[in-house]
Design an enzyme around this catalytic site. Structure first.
Site, mmCIF file in Angstrom:
data_model
loop_
_atom_site.group_PDB
_atom_site.id
_atom_site.type_symbol
_atom_site.label_atom_id
_atom_site.label_comp_id
_atom_site.label_asym_id
_atom_site.label_seq_id
_atom_site.Cartn_x
_atom_site.Cartn_y
_atom_site.Cartn_z
ATOM 1 N N ASP A 129 -11.624 2.223 2.850
ATOM 2 C CA ASP A 129 -11.849 0.780 2.752
ATOM 3 C C ASP A 129 -13.307 0.472 2.400
ATOM 4 O OD1 ASP A 129 -9.970 -1.214 3.038
ATOM 5 O OD2 ASP A 129 -9.808 -0.981 5.202
ATOM 6 N N GLN A 147 -5.612 -1.981 8.961
ATOM 7 C CA GLN A 147 -5.444 -3.301 8.356
ATOM 8 C C GLN A 147 -6.122 -4.381 9.197
ATOM 9 O OE1 GLN A 147 -4.075 -3.790 5.344
ATOM 10 N NE2 GLN A 147 -4.329 -5.992 5.435
ATOM 11 N N LYS A 205 0.846 -1.195 0.000
ATOM 12 C CA LYS A 205 0.000 0.000 0.000
ATOM 13 C C LYS A 205 0.881 1.245 0.000
ATOM 14 C CE LYS A 205 -3.925 -2.416 1.850
ATOM 15 N NZ LYS A 205 -4.649 -2.986 2.959
HETATM 16 N N1 GUN Z 1 -7.131 -7.276 5.059
HETATM 17 C C1 GUN Z 1 -7.300 -7.988 3.900
HETATM 18 N N2 GUN Z 1 -7.894 -7.222 2.973
HETATM 19 C C2 GUN Z 1 -8.108 -6.016 3.536
HETATM 20 C C3 GUN Z 1 -8.680 -4.799 3.062
HETATM 21 O O1 GUN Z 1 -9.136 -4.670 1.921
HETATM 22 N N3 GUN Z 1 -8.719 -3.791 3.958
HETATM 23 C C4 GUN Z 1 -8.243 -3.899 5.224
HETATM 24 N N4 GUN Z 1 -8.334 -2.849 6.023
HETATM 25 N N5 GUN Z 1 -7.712 -5.005 5.688
HETATM 26 C C5 GUN Z 1 -7.644 -6.060 4.853
#
Ligand code: GUN
Length: 294
Positions: free
Chosen positions: A120, A97, A53
């Site tokens: 998200d 996350q 990211k």
């Molecule tokens: N963990 C796995 N995929 C995601 C996602 O799209 N967003 C977040 N915040 N955590 C994740």
């Protein structure tokens, strides 16, 4: 033989567009869009996601703020950080996350994020807006990427039967709600099937577009797919390597060898849906910046 939907190169194309947009925004407002990414603990998969990211942000000119907190961080402390980020004008998007350590209530954390910074798309305000077709919201990144892939391979989606396998809050439910809306990237007839179906093939065989997000390899085999369908495989599973003993291999939820013979187009794993997800997060961050700088 199906066309392979190349998520990697489509994601790259979209990133180029985002980069151009970010550069124009920087000239106009003097501050770049900002994304805060919060990681609690050191789960290896989450650590890799978070690193990617940051790399993605760097590539397009988004400023990223990294918060790595120890595994034993308590809920109150994380809530305080979310509040601080909600109030920080340099932070346009907030991503915590998942999964979080067990002693933290994820739902409570998600609810604490300002919905206008919820890149998200997990906050119930955004979930609700998706359901009623209000575009002034954030679409969760994986379904957003899936919709982009589908609309690039099929320009006339009106009335197509889209079948989703899996009812998760992250993929199945949001993609179904997005694709049923009345707009040119949707307007489908939508069915969701899941583990309560005695035989999911009854549904999958009817699909013009099949989105498989079940979480198990080989959920969809060749006999379960209609000739000429578009197949989107959201699965990411580790399976024993067919040629090298003791090694594993990434596979999706779809039996690629069998289904690619019948489908019109199919996403590979890896290289299909995966590369789109972070790209759509970057797109959401720019959307957040624009909404906050109106
Ligand atoms: N963990 C796995 N995929 C995601 C996602 O799209 N967003 C977040 N915040 N955590 C994740």
């Amino acid at each position: 033989m199906a066309t392979i939907i190349d998520g990697k190169s489509i994601a790259q194309e979209i990133r180029e567009d985002i980069k151009t947009e970010v550069s124009a925004l920087l000239s106009k407002h003097q501050t770049p869009p900002g994304l805060a990414v919060v990681l609690v603990g050191a789960d290896p998969a989450s650590t890799v996601y978070v690193r990617n990211k940051h790399k993605g942000c760097e590539e397009v000119g988004i400023r990223s703020f990294e918060y790595k907190l120890p595994e034993d961080t308590d809920e109150a402390k994380l809530l305080l950080l979310v509040e601080e980020l909600n109030n920080n004008p340099e932070v346009n998007g907030i991503l915590v996350q998942l999964p979080l350590p067990k002693h933290i209530d994820s739902e409570k954390i998600i609810h604490a994020i300002n919905p206008e910074k919820d890149v998200d798309g997990f906050h119930p305000i955004n979930t609700g807006k998706i359901m009623i077709g209000d575009d002034d919201c954030f679409y969760p990144c994986t379904p957003f990427g899936i919709q982009e892939l589908i609309s690039r391979y099929e320009d006339n989606l009106k009335g197509k039967h889209l079948v989703v396998v899996g009812r998760s809050n992250i993929v199945g439910k949001p993609i179904a709600n997005m694709m049923v809306q009345k707009n040119e990237k949707a307007n489908c007839i939508v069915t969701i099937c899941h583990t309560a179906a005695p035989d999911i093939s009854y549904y999958t065989k009817q699909a013009d577009i099949l989105v498989v997000a079940a979480g198990y390899p080989n959920t969809v085999t060749g006999d379960m797919v209609k000739e000429g369908a578009i197949v989107i495989d959201v699965g990411v599973n580790r399976a024993p390597h067919p040629e090298i003993e003791g090694k594993t291999k990434l596979v999706g939820d779809v039996n690629f060898a069998e289904v690619s013979v019948k489908a019109k187009a199919i996403t590979p794993v890896p290289g299909g849906v995966g590369p789109m997800t972070i790209t759509m997060l970057l797109k959401n961050t720019v959307k957040a910046y624009n909404l906050q700088n109106k």
